[in-house]
Design a protein around this motif. Structure first.
Motif, PDB file in Angstrom:
ATOM      1  N   PHE A  74      38.859  58.544 -56.405  1.00 35.49           N
ATOM      2  CA  PHE A  74      37.530  58.222 -56.906  1.00 35.49           C
ATOM      3  C   PHE A  74      36.769  59.505 -57.249  1.00 35.49           C
ATOM      4  CE2 PHE A  74      38.720  54.840 -53.942  1.00 35.49           C
ATOM      5  CZ  PHE A  74      38.551  53.718 -54.738  1.00 35.49           C
ATOM      6  N   PRO A  75      35.981  59.496 -58.326  1.00 32.03           N
ATOM      7  CA  PRO A  75      35.229  60.696 -58.709  1.00 32.03           C
ATOM      8  C   PRO A  75      33.965  60.933 -57.894  1.00 32.03           C
ATOM      9  CG  PRO A  75      34.834  58.956 -60.297  1.00 32.03           C
ATOM     10  CD  PRO A  75      35.878  58.429 -59.344  1.00 32.03           C
ATOM     11  N   VAL A  76      33.442  59.907 -57.232  1.00 26.32           N
ATOM     12  CA  VAL A  76      32.199  60.054 -56.467  1.00 26.32           C
ATOM     13  C   VAL A  76      32.490  60.737 -55.133  1.00 26.32           C
ATOM     14  CG1 VAL A  76      30.387  58.797 -55.239  1.00 26.32           C
ATOM     15  CG2 VAL A  76      31.021  58.113 -57.553  1.00 26.32           C
ATOM     16  N   TYR A  77      31.846  61.881 -54.893  1.00 29.77           N
ATOM     17  CA  TYR A  77      32.082  62.597 -53.633  1.00 29.77           C
ATOM     18  C   TYR A  77      30.802  63.001 -52.900  1.00 29.77           C
ATOM     19  CZ  TYR A  77      31.148  66.812 -56.423  1.00 29.77           C
ATOM     20  OH  TYR A  77      30.567  67.748 -57.241  1.00 29.77           O
ATOM     21  N   ILE A  78      29.648  62.815 -53.489  1.00 33.84           N
ATOM     22  CA  ILE A  78      28.388  63.181 -52.824  1.00 33.84           C
ATOM     23  C   ILE A  78      27.886  61.975 -52.031  1.00 33.84           C
ATOM     24  CG2 ILE A  78      26.004  63.945 -53.125  1.00 33.84           C
ATOM     25  CD1 ILE A  78      26.849  65.320 -55.702  1.00 33.84           C
ATOM     26  N   THR A  79      28.013  62.059 -50.716  1.00 35.04           N
ATOM     27  CA  THR A  79      27.616  60.982 -49.792  1.00 35.04           C
ATOM     28  C   THR A  79      28.103  59.626 -50.310  1.00 35.04           C
ATOM     29  OG1 THR A  79      25.595  62.310 -49.509  1.00 35.04           O
ATOM     30  CG2 THR A  79      25.740  60.256 -48.282  1.00 35.04           C
ATOM     31  N   PRO A  80      29.417  59.415 -50.338  1.00 37.00           N
ATOM     32  CA  PRO A  80      29.948  58.193 -50.942  1.00 37.00           C
ATOM     33  C   PRO A  80      29.737  56.923 -50.132  1.00 37.00           C
ATOM     34  CG  PRO A  80      31.712  59.500 -49.993  1.00 37.00           C
ATOM     35  CD  PRO A  80      30.478  60.327 -49.896  1.00 37.00           C
ATOM     36  N   GLY A  81      29.436  57.042 -48.819  1.00 38.75           N
ATOM     37  CA  GLY A  81      29.312  55.838 -48.013  1.00 38.75           C
ATOM     38  C   GLY A  81      28.269  55.943 -46.919  1.00 38.75           C
TER      39      GLY A  81
END
Length: 230
Positions: free
Chosen positions: A71-78
């Motif tokens: 997944f490309p999202v890595y800034i505070t993903p969860g």
């Protein structure tokens, strides 16, 4: 609202390959930024955030970078990352609010949980006007231009400096306070962001990364052998 209008926020981050990587150095950097007039700090990871929280009362925008090849999202993903950095002392939780694929819950649900379960303000990093509208509608406290130039859809903008056109569009159409972030590397660009209606401006590399600042100067040197001046 924790970030005052007209504020300069300094991003105190250093990757693992940087000589300044680590909580001790980032806490010192945050103190220096505060003494220079910063009104907020952006920091990555619970350890750095806790160290910065121990030396300043400035509002901290906390993020947690977690890379996943899927997944490309890595800034505070969860939510687990948001909960961890809130516990470390972050007043505001920064997160990727783009429409890119992400692991787990939707960004709308994540924003709601941070607001309701953690009682923290949300700082939404976006890349397009549509994403800014959606983040505001989901309850983000601040909407920031951080990721313009760093998504596939907006990659062509990266070489053009800060995305001032996106900033202007967000100010005109989104009711949340708009924060200018991403490639602001001169005081003149910061001044222009405020002229266009930015609530605050975040500056990182141009203030807190001596290695990259040095490289920028070195690139301007005359080509050829370097003489020892001592």
């Amino acid at each position: 609202m924790l970030i005052p209008k007209g504020a300069l926020v300094v991003s105190c981050q250093a990757r693992a390959d940087n000589p300044l990587h680590g909580p001790v150095y980032m806490a010192a950097m945050a103190r220096a930024a505060e003494q220079g007039g910063a009104r907020g700090i952006r920091a990555n990871g619970a350890d750095d955030i806790a160290a910065i929280r121990a030396v300043t009362k400035l509002p901290i925008i906390g993020i947690a970078k977690v890379w996943d090849d899927r997944f490309p999202v890595y800034i505070t993903p969860g939510f687990a990352q948001a909960e961890q950095i809130a516990g470390a002392g972050a007043d505001i939780i920064g997160l990727d609010a783009t429409r890119r694929p992400r692991v787990g819950e939707s960004v709308e649900r994540l924003i709601g949980r941070i607001r309701n379960e953690l009682s923290r303000e949300v700082f939404a990093d976006i890349a397009t006007l549509e994403e800014g509208r959606a983040a505001c509608a989901a309850g983000a406290t601040y909407v920031a231009t951080t990721l313009s130039g760093y998504t596939e859809e907006t990659a062509s903008r990266k070489a053009e400096g800060p995305d001032l056109e996106l900033l202007s569009a967000l100010v005109a159409e989104v009711s949340a306070p708009i924060v200018a972030e991403g490639r602001f590397d001169t005081p003149e660009l910061v001044e222009e962001a405020f002229r266009r209606g930015a609530h605050a401006v975040v500056v990182g590399t141009a203030i807190t990364n001596p290695r990259e600042i040095t490289r920028k100067f070195v690139r301007a040197l005359p080509k050829g052998p370097v003489e020892d001046s001592l």
